[in-house]
Write an enzyme that holds these catalytic residues in place. Structure first.
Site, PDB file in Angstrom:
ATOM      1  N   SER A 120      -1.581  14.676 -13.276  1.00  0.00           N
ATOM      2  CA  SER A 120      -2.730  14.774 -14.170  1.00  0.00           C
ATOM      3  C   SER A 120      -2.952  16.012 -14.594  1.00  0.00           C
ATOM      4  O   SER A 120      -2.365  17.410 -14.256  1.00  0.00           O
ATOM      5  CB  SER A 120      -3.760  14.391 -13.063  1.00  0.00           C
ATOM      6  OG  SER A 120      -5.029  14.628 -13.723  1.00  0.00           O
ATOM      7  N   TYR A 133      -9.010  15.937  -5.517  1.00  0.00           N
ATOM      8  CA  TYR A 133      -8.433  15.151  -6.592  1.00  0.00           C
ATOM      9  C   TYR A 133      -7.332  16.148  -7.218  1.00  0.00           C
ATOM     10  O   TYR A 133      -6.059  15.801  -7.218  1.00  0.00           O
ATOM     11  CB  TYR A 133      -9.207  14.421  -7.821  1.00  0.00           C
ATOM     12  CG  TYR A 133      -8.385  13.597  -8.531  1.00  0.00           C
ATOM     13  CD1 TYR A 133      -7.817  12.411  -8.395  1.00  0.00           C
ATOM     14  CD2 TYR A 133      -8.321  14.171  -9.705  1.00  0.00           C
ATOM     15  CE1 TYR A 133      -6.828  11.934  -9.398  1.00  0.00           C
ATOM     16  CE2 TYR A 133      -7.502  13.560 -10.766  1.00  0.00           C
ATOM     17  CZ  TYR A 133      -6.872  12.154 -10.636  1.00  0.00           C
ATOM     18  OH  TYR A 133      -6.138  11.820 -11.458  1.00  0.00           O
ATOM     19  N   ASP A 154       0.973  -1.241  -0.021  1.00  0.00           N
ATOM     20  CA  ASP A 154      -0.046   0.201   0.016  1.00  0.00           C
ATOM     21  C   ASP A 154       0.975   1.126   0.060  1.00  0.00           C
ATOM     22  O   ASP A 154       1.574   1.557   0.959  1.00  0.00           O
ATOM     23  CB  ASP A 154      -0.858   0.098   1.121  1.00  0.00           C
ATOM     24  CG  ASP A 154      -1.766   1.297   1.295  1.00  0.00           C
ATOM     25  OD1 ASP A 154      -1.353   2.107   0.758  1.00  0.00           O
ATOM     26  OD2 ASP A 154      -2.683   1.205   1.902  1.00  0.00           O
ATOM     27  N   LYS A 190      -3.040  16.403  -7.250  1.00  0.00           N
ATOM     28  CA  LYS A 190      -1.824  16.222  -8.198  1.00  0.00           C
ATOM     29  C   LYS A 190      -1.443  17.472  -8.401  1.00  0.00           C
ATOM     30  O   LYS A 190      -0.257  17.562  -9.029  1.00  0.00           O
ATOM     31  CB  LYS A 190      -3.049  16.026  -9.557  1.00  0.00           C
ATOM     32  CG  LYS A 190      -3.857  14.562  -9.568  1.00  0.00           C
ATOM     33  CD  LYS A 190      -2.656  13.547  -9.415  1.00  0.00           C
ATOM     34  CE  LYS A 190      -3.336  12.279  -9.335  1.00  0.00           C
ATOM     35  NZ  LYS A 190      -2.428  11.018  -9.219  1.00  0.00           N
TER      36      LYS A 190
END
Ligand code: ADP
Length: 259
Positions: A142, A155, A62, A159
């Site tokens: 991203s 999110y 992980d 990024k």
């Protein structure tokens, strides 16, 4: 221009973009350490790599757990007798308005997308330094790391954070001969986008598939991105042609113009 014989560790390699990167780098001649949460998926990718004629090893970790990431790097080095490149690819999505984000959701995505990259940078750099050799660190950002997308705010924040870590690490490790760069995909048709699309549908009432199509409709090159599209750029970042590049976060998004 070759990465033949190099050892590359790829996180999140069980499917999607990570799998695509692992296969492309194996085609280019690298031996691959595959890291993910699920052994069955890793075994399937490892088989594909062996069929290409390269070595593969798998390791369950992980990435949000610092010790597990360090153990993954040690495993790669001992199993494949070298360590040259890490691709900190594993990531998860979170869809929803900023007003609704809960502490648990934010901690979870931050621990995978940001802490996971940070632990990967630390572990790889420490290993390169211990081996007294150059190395390359490649991180997943991203298009959402260049622009704050509505409903993808948290999110996007993760990024952007990956870009910050990439820039700072590039400066800190430059004198060790370690380069640090990021890749920034656009709309790639993986499971992650299936999840994003479904969540948009639940939250906005849009029909399933509509959000994905809307984003794809905003791509100048006129088609969704594939893991191979991303992997070609990562191959460049992993190879000697990018030796003079560091601290960059390259967009590989087909010219996405939708916001
Ligand atoms: P994409 O390829 O578009 O980034 P996917 O959801 O298809 O998205 O793939 C992401 C991969 O990252 C999956 O194989 C998933 O198991 C892996 N992953 C997600 N979270 C972790 C984590 N904490 N540690 C390791 N791997 C992870």
């Amino acid at each position: 221009m070759s990465i033949t014989g190099k050892v590359v560790l790829v996180t999140g390699a069980g499917q999607g973009i990570g799998r695509g990167i692992a296969l492309r780098l194996a085609h280019d001649g690298a031996d691959i350490a595959l890291v993910d949460l699920d052994q069955t998926k890793l075994d399937a990718v490892a088989d594909e790599i062996r069929q290409i004629g390269r070595r593969a090893t798998t390791f369950i970790a992980d990435v949000s757990d610092r010790a597990q990431v360090h153990a993954a790097v040690e495993h790669a080095h001992s199993e494949l007798s070298g360590f040259d490149v890490i691709v900190n690819n594993a990531g998860i999505a979170l869809v929803g308005p900023i007003s609704d984000a809960t502490p648990d959701e934010v901690s979870k995505i931050w621990s995978v997308n940001v802490d996971g990259v940070l632990w990967g940078i630390q572990a790889a750099a420490a290993k390169f330094q211990a081996l007294g050799q150059r190395g390359k660190i490649i991180n997943a950002s991203s298009i959402a790391g260049h622009d704050g997308f509505a409903m993808l705010g948290v999110y996007s924040a993760t990024k952007f954070a990956v870009r910050a870590l990439t820039q700072a690490a590039a400066k800190e490790y430059a004198t060790d001969g370690i380069t640090v760069n990021a890749y920034c995909p656009g709309v790639v048709g993986t499971d992650m986008w299936v999840t994003i699309d479904k969540r948009f549908a639940e939250l906005t009432g849009a029909p399933e598939g509509a959000t994905y199509e809307k984003f794809v409709g905003g791509i100048a090159l006129g088609r969704a991105e594939t893991p191979d599209d991303v992997a070609g750029f990562v191959s460049y970042l992993a190879g000697p042609d990018s030796d003079y590049m560091t601290g960059q976060a390259g967009l590989i998004d087909g010219g996405l113009v939708y916001r």
